[in-house]
Design an enzyme around this catalytic site. Structure first.
Site, PDB file in Angstrom:
ATOM      1  CE1 TYR A 278      -7.348 -55.244  -0.722  1.00  0.00           C
ATOM      2  CE2 TYR A 278      -8.336 -53.419   0.072  1.00  0.00           C
ATOM      3  CZ  TYR A 278      -7.760 -54.362   0.303  1.00  0.00           C
ATOM      4  OH  TYR A 278      -6.967 -54.702   1.470  1.00  0.00           O
ATOM      5  CE1 TYR A 326       3.328 -48.189  -5.957  1.00  0.00           C
ATOM      6  CE2 TYR A 326       1.479 -48.316  -4.346  1.00  0.00           C
ATOM      7  CZ  TYR A 326       2.681 -47.726  -5.070  1.00  0.00           C
ATOM      8  OH  TYR A 326       2.908 -46.208  -4.682  1.00  0.00           O
TER       9      TYR A 326
END
Lengths: 379, 135
Positions: A278, A326
């Site tokens: 992450y 993204y």
């Protein structure tokens, strides 16, 4: 948990991603849920377990028309979904339910039906951090980094290169928000947010969601998609206050969660074909690589600079482009899980050929919490 | 400029904010292990012992880490400011602002010695800040 006893049989993101001004938060949860149910060939009445963060599982169940025998409202930030997977696996193994739907939806950019960001002035954060001018994550998640940089000789260029390499991955993903190549100079010349952090070292702010459906490995064989098995899981929490992290150069929650997942999975680092860490900010892959044990303390920068995590490298990392390129609606963990599932199904836009094991590592809050899920596509 | 966001003490933290109002930085320590801790709570973390005491800290610290916020919160004015974590001499760390020096990487050097100063923000709240140590 028992290795490979539970599998992902449904996985999907929201129909649209990025900027979705015509869908509210609960609508994003529902859109992702309906897409995941379609992927699995299920309808709401087939689901008997629900888990979500951001909204209550009560809201989710009622909205979709589900009558669950298992509900998990664990909400520890962006890695909540890793914890949901872990808890769902345990619940299915224990016979609490058979089929768990995990959802995420967040109107991070458009703020449709979304709550505000803030802490009660009587909370610990309200008393001991808010008075000093912290705002959102860009001024909190970033505070430990100067200490890390000084300890290990990490430079601003090293941080910038994390974003550069992830953009290379994003270029291969049609759904990525940013796909144009960037250079280290581009990153270092982007707007200053909170020194030493520039805009391109910080994640996007978007709208979107995702959902997963898990069931027992035994049942998984009867579903339309290739099952993705849960091989090992971990979780931990450290502190709601970034200022009270035990050590600013390493995350205790990362170390505990990662070790637990690797121990459960019974694998070594050399077995890992694909990795998601992450990345709300550019330093997180550095901390993650070290705290998960892929690199020794201080060596992650050289590992990344040596293009080991880039296209063609030995450890493909954040192959969707990550939160930096993204998408990042606020709680990004769901998108990391989606990419791990795509890689294990063999359908990712930037597919890692022959990948059999994917490690998906999440963070919640500002190093507050962590969850790790290790997947495999081998029964 | 909107009023600065200020803390709202709870029964467990009231002594700390009473202390800053009186010009004292109060920490707590476990009477069994002697280990100091922060933020305030009526028991020692890890041991769970309720046998704790409040004591006055020296106010000496070093600069542990920070960022310089270039997008100031509206109540903080319009200029970039550092949000810092300092290492207190007694062991605990705390978030604060560094005052009395430019808010630049050149002026804010990790591990530089600091000392506490108190700034009254309202009738009930005085915030502890740190400045470069004098002498």
């Amino acid at each position: 948990m028992m290795q490979k006893s539970v599998a992902v049989v449904g996985a999907a993101e929201t129909t649209k991603m990025g900027k979705i001004p015509d869908v509210s938060v609960i609508g994003l949860h529902a859109d992702a849920a309906l897409n995941a149910m379609a992927d699995a060939g299920l309808k709401p009445t087939d689901i008997d377990g629900v888990a979500c963060a951001g909204i209550s599982p009560v809201e989710l169940a009622q909205y979709l028309g589900i009558t669950p025998t298992y509900a998990d409202g664990t909400s520890v930030g962006g890695c909540s979904f890793m914890l949901h997977v872990r808890h769902a696996a345990a619940a299915i193994n224990a016979g609490l339910c058979t089929t768990v739907l995990i959802t995420h939806g967040e109107s991070g950019r458009s703020r449709v039906g979304a709550g505000g960001f803030g802490r009660a002035p009587s909370s610990l954060m309200g008393q001991f951090e808010m008075p000093y001018g912290v705002t959102a994550p860009p001024t909190m998640f970033t505070i430990p980094v100067l200490r890390y940089m000084k300890t290990y000789g990490v430079t601003e260029e090293d941080l910038a290169n994390v974003a550069v390499i992830q953009r290379e991955w994003a270029a291969k993903n049609p759904r990525a928000s940013y796909r144009d190549p960037i250079t280290i100079d581009d990153v270092l010349n982007s707007d200053m947010i909170a020194w030493p952090f520039r805009k391109l070292m910080c994640c996007l702010v978007t709208d979107g969601g995702g959902a997963l459906i898990l069931t027992s490995a035994e049942r998984a064989k009867d579903f339309p998609q290739k099952p993705v098995y849960v091989l090992g899981t971990g979780e931990s929490v450290e502190t709601p206050l970034v200022s009270q992290m035990e050590d600013f150069t390493t995350s205790k929650a990362f170390r505990v969660s990662g070790k637990k997942a690797f121990d459960e999975a019974g694998i070594s680092h050399a077995d890992v074909d694909h990795l998601m860490i992450y990345d709300a900010f550019a330093h997180l892959p550095l901390y993650g690589l070290e705290d998960l044990g892929f690199c020794k303390p201080g060596e992650a920068k050289d590992f990344i600079n040596g293009r080991n995590t880039a296209i063609g490298g030995k450890l493909p990392l954040n192959t969707n482009g990550g939160g930096l390129s993204y998408m990042h609606s606020g709680m990004y963990g769901m998108y990391a899980l989606q990419e791990s599932v795509r890689q294990m199904r063999g359908i990712a836009p930037a597919q890692v050929d022959g990948a059999k094991i994917s490690v998906c590592h999440g963070v919640g809050g500002m190093f507050a919490a962590s969850g790790t899920v290790i997947f495999t596509n081998e029964a | 400029m909107p009023p600065r966001i200020l803390p709202e003490p709870t029964p467990e933290t009231q002594h700390f904010w009473d202390g800053t109002r009186n010009g004292e930085l109060l920490l707590q320590r476990c009477k069994e292990t002697g280990e100091a801790y922060f933020p305030p709570r009526p028991f020692a973390p890890k041991t769970g012992s309720r046998n704790v005491e409040v004591f006055k800290a020296s106010g000496r610290a070093t600069l542990y880490s920070y960022v310089i916020n270039h997008r100031p919160r509206p109540d903080m004015g319009t200029e970039p400011y550092a949000i810092a974590v300092v290492q207190l001499e007694e062991g605990p760390r705390m978030m604060t602002n560094i005052v009395g020096c430019p808010q630049t990487p050149e002026a804010l050097v990790l591990d530089m010695p600091l000392e506490v100063v108190f700034e009254k923000m309202s009738d009930t709240i005085t915030l502890p800040f740190f400045q470069p140590a004098k002498g």
